[in-house]
Design a protein around this motif. Sequence first.
Motif, PDB file in Angstrom:
ATOM      1  N   ALA A 158       1.542  12.865  -5.749  1.00 39.40           N
ATOM      2  CA  ALA A 158       1.438  13.650  -4.517  1.00 39.40           C
ATOM      3  C   ALA A 158       2.770  14.929  -3.927  1.00 39.40           C
ATOM      4  O   ALA A 158       3.442  14.538  -4.218  1.00 39.40           O
ATOM      5  CB  ALA A 158       1.245  12.390  -3.232  1.00 39.40           C
ATOM      6  N   CYS A 207      -0.631   3.221   0.973  1.00 39.41           N
ATOM      7  CA  CYS A 207      -0.170   4.017  -0.089  1.00 39.41           C
ATOM      8  C   CYS A 207       0.119   2.499  -0.546  1.00 39.41           C
ATOM      9  O   CYS A 207       1.115   1.777  -0.673  1.00 39.41           O
ATOM     10  CB  CYS A 207       1.016   4.558  -0.470  1.00 39.41           C
ATOM     11  SG  CYS A 207       1.684   4.902  -1.305  1.00 39.41           S
ATOM     12  N   PRO A 248       1.528   1.261  -3.647  1.00 39.46           N
ATOM     13  CA  PRO A 248       2.443   1.103  -4.245  1.00 39.46           C
ATOM     14  C   PRO A 248       4.196   1.755  -3.397  1.00 39.46           C
ATOM     15  O   PRO A 248       4.898   1.223  -3.948  1.00 39.46           O
ATOM     16  CB  PRO A 248       2.450   2.417  -6.012  1.00 39.46           C
ATOM     17  CG  PRO A 248       1.391   3.126  -4.897  1.00 39.46           C
ATOM     18  CD  PRO A 248       1.045   2.513  -4.162  1.00 39.46           C
ATOM     19  N   ALA A 300       4.680   4.048  -1.863  1.00 42.13           N
ATOM     20  CA  ALA A 300       5.589   5.621  -3.013  1.00 42.13           C
ATOM     21  C   ALA A 300       6.101   5.840  -1.588  1.00 42.13           C
ATOM     22  O   ALA A 300       6.726   7.727  -1.927  1.00 42.13           O
ATOM     23  CB  ALA A 300       4.486   6.345  -3.587  1.00 42.13           C
ATOM     24  N   ILE A 301       5.987   6.449  -0.119  1.00 42.43           N
ATOM     25  CA  ILE A 301       5.633   7.278   0.578  1.00 42.43           C
ATOM     26  C   ILE A 301       6.743   6.540   1.702  1.00 42.43           C
ATOM     27  O   ILE A 301       6.508   5.379   2.294  1.00 42.43           O
ATOM     28  CB  ILE A 301       4.972   7.554   1.362  1.00 42.43           C
ATOM     29  CG1 ILE A 301       3.946   8.183   0.540  1.00 42.43           C
ATOM     30  CG2 ILE A 301       5.075   8.658   2.349  1.00 42.43           C
ATOM     31  CD1 ILE A 301       2.495   8.500   0.928  1.00 42.43           C
ATOM     32  N   ILE A 328       7.955  11.197  -0.724  1.00 37.37           N
ATOM     33  CA  ILE A 328       7.254  10.886  -2.073  1.00 37.37           C
ATOM     34  C   ILE A 328       8.690  10.496  -3.623  1.00 37.37           C
ATOM     35  O   ILE A 328       8.720  11.294  -3.701  1.00 37.37           O
ATOM     36  CB  ILE A 328       5.740  11.473  -3.158  1.00 37.37           C
ATOM     37  CG1 ILE A 328       5.379  12.581  -1.219  1.00 37.37           C
ATOM     38  CG2 ILE A 328       5.569  11.053  -3.625  1.00 37.37           C
ATOM     39  CD1 ILE A 328       4.838  13.279  -1.387  1.00 37.37           C
ATOM     40  N   CYS A 366       5.224   6.730  -7.323  1.00 41.56           N
ATOM     41  CA  CYS A 366       3.569   7.586  -6.858  1.00 41.56           C
ATOM     42  C   CYS A 366       2.679   7.487  -8.324  1.00 41.56           C
ATOM     43  O   CYS A 366       2.896   7.400  -9.375  1.00 41.56           O
ATOM     44  CB  CYS A 366       3.375   8.977  -6.891  1.00 41.56           C
ATOM     45  SG  CYS A 366       1.768   9.631  -6.441  1.00 41.56           S
ATOM     46  N   THR A 367       1.668   6.998  -7.924  1.00 42.36           N
ATOM     47  CA  THR A 367       0.296   6.662  -9.390  1.00 42.36           C
ATOM     48  C   THR A 367      -0.185   7.694  -9.539  1.00 42.36           C
ATOM     49  O   THR A 367      -1.046   7.809  -9.937  1.00 42.36           O
ATOM     50  CB  THR A 367      -0.212   5.562  -9.398  1.00 42.36           C
ATOM     51  OG1 THR A 367      -1.046   5.758  -7.808  1.00 42.36           O
ATOM     52  CG2 THR A 367       0.995   4.209  -8.777  1.00 42.36           C
ATOM     53  N   GLY A 368       0.331   8.856  -8.758  1.00 45.20           N
ATOM     54  CA  GLY A 368      -1.270  10.016  -8.445  1.00 45.20           C
ATOM     55  C   GLY A 368      -2.522   9.415  -7.875  1.00 45.20           C
ATOM     56  O   GLY A 368      -4.036  10.480  -8.455  1.00 45.20           O
ATOM     57  N   CYS A 369      -3.506   8.090  -7.522  1.00 42.42           N
ATOM     58  CA  CYS A 369      -3.829   7.989  -6.646  1.00 42.42           C
ATOM     59  C   CYS A 369      -5.310   8.860  -5.818  1.00 42.42           C
ATOM     60  O   CYS A 369      -6.352   8.649  -5.574  1.00 42.42           O
ATOM     61  CB  CYS A 369      -3.841   5.844  -6.287  1.00 42.42           C
ATOM     62  SG  CYS A 369      -3.467   6.101  -4.764  1.00 42.42           S
ATOM     63  N   GLY A 370      -4.335   9.318  -5.407  1.00 48.75           N
ATOM     64  CA  GLY A 370      -4.787  10.439  -3.844  1.00 48.75           C
ATOM     65  C   GLY A 370      -4.743   9.526  -2.732  1.00 48.75           C
ATOM     66  O   GLY A 370      -6.106  10.290  -1.878  1.00 48.75           O
ATOM     67  N   VAL A 371      -4.783   8.522  -2.530  1.00 49.74           N
ATOM     68  CA  VAL A 371      -5.468   8.403  -1.208  1.00 49.74           C
ATOM     69  C   VAL A 371      -4.330   8.522   0.119  1.00 49.74           C
ATOM     70  O   VAL A 371      -4.824   9.078   0.509  1.00 49.74           O
ATOM     71  CB  VAL A 371      -4.736   5.887  -1.271  1.00 49.74           C
ATOM     72  CG1 VAL A 371      -5.136   6.175  -0.026  1.00 49.74           C
ATOM     73  CG2 VAL A 371      -6.284   5.601  -1.808  1.00 49.74           C
ATOM     74  N   CYS A 372      -3.450   8.842   0.152  1.00 49.45           N
ATOM     75  CA  CYS A 372      -2.573   9.587   1.315  1.00 49.45           C
ATOM     76  C   CYS A 372      -3.375  10.915   1.421  1.00 49.45           C
ATOM     77  O   CYS A 372      -3.181  10.956   2.067  1.00 49.45           O
ATOM     78  CB  CYS A 372      -1.317   9.496   0.563  1.00 49.45           C
ATOM     79  SG  CYS A 372      -1.238  10.919  -0.360  1.00 49.45           S
ATOM     80  N   LEU A 403      -2.555  17.243  -4.871  1.00 53.71           N
ATOM     81  CA  LEU A 403      -2.291  16.211  -5.749  1.00 53.71           C
ATOM     82  C   LEU A 403      -1.591  17.568  -7.100  1.00 53.71           C
ATOM     83  O   LEU A 403      -3.072  18.273  -6.235  1.00 53.71           O
ATOM     84  CB  LEU A 403      -2.811  14.861  -6.482  1.00 53.71           C
ATOM     85  CG  LEU A 403      -3.892  14.066  -5.828  1.00 53.71           C
ATOM     86  CD1 LEU A 403      -4.738  13.179  -6.873  1.00 53.71           C
ATOM     87  CD2 LEU A 403      -2.557  13.125  -6.023  1.00 53.71           C
TER      88      LEU A 403
END
Length: 101
Positions: free
Chosen positions: A33, A54, A56, A58-59, A73, A78-84, A95
Motif C-alpha cells: 500500500a 487492516c 495485520p 500495518a498502518i 505503512i 503490509c500484505t498488499g491485500c488492498g483492504v485499505c 497498491l
Amino acid sequence: MSGPLSRRALLTRRSAAPVALLDGAGEPVALLAHLNANCISVQGTACRLCGDPCEPRAIRFRPLLGGRALPEISAETCTGCGVCVSACPVGAMTLAPAQSA
Ligand code: SF4
Ligand code: SF4
C-alpha cells in the motif's frame, strides 16, 4: 462464478479480493500500500478509515502539528491485500509493486 460487480458494490465493499499481478515470468509480484496526497488526515480532517480494517495492523498514524496525522505503512507488515484501498473514501491509498516503494 458470480457476475460482474455493480458500481455500487464496488464502492461499498470493504474486503477486497486478493490482487494478482504477475511478472514477465508469470510469478506473483508482491504489492504494498502507498499513500498519496489525497489523504484528508494529513490535511487536518480526523480519519482513520484505512487503519481500522487492516488486519495485520500495518498502518500507524503519526501525529503532526495542527491536529493532523500521517498514516504510515509498514513495508514489513503490509500484505498488499488492498483492504485499505477499498476503505479510503478519497482514493488516497493505492497498491504498487513493493520494489517501487
Ligand atoms: S494493503 Fe492490506 S495489509 Fe497493507 S496496509 Fe492496506 S489493509 Fe493493511
Ligand atoms: S482512509 Fe484515506 S483519507 Fe482516511 S486516513 Fe486513510 S488514507 Fe487518509
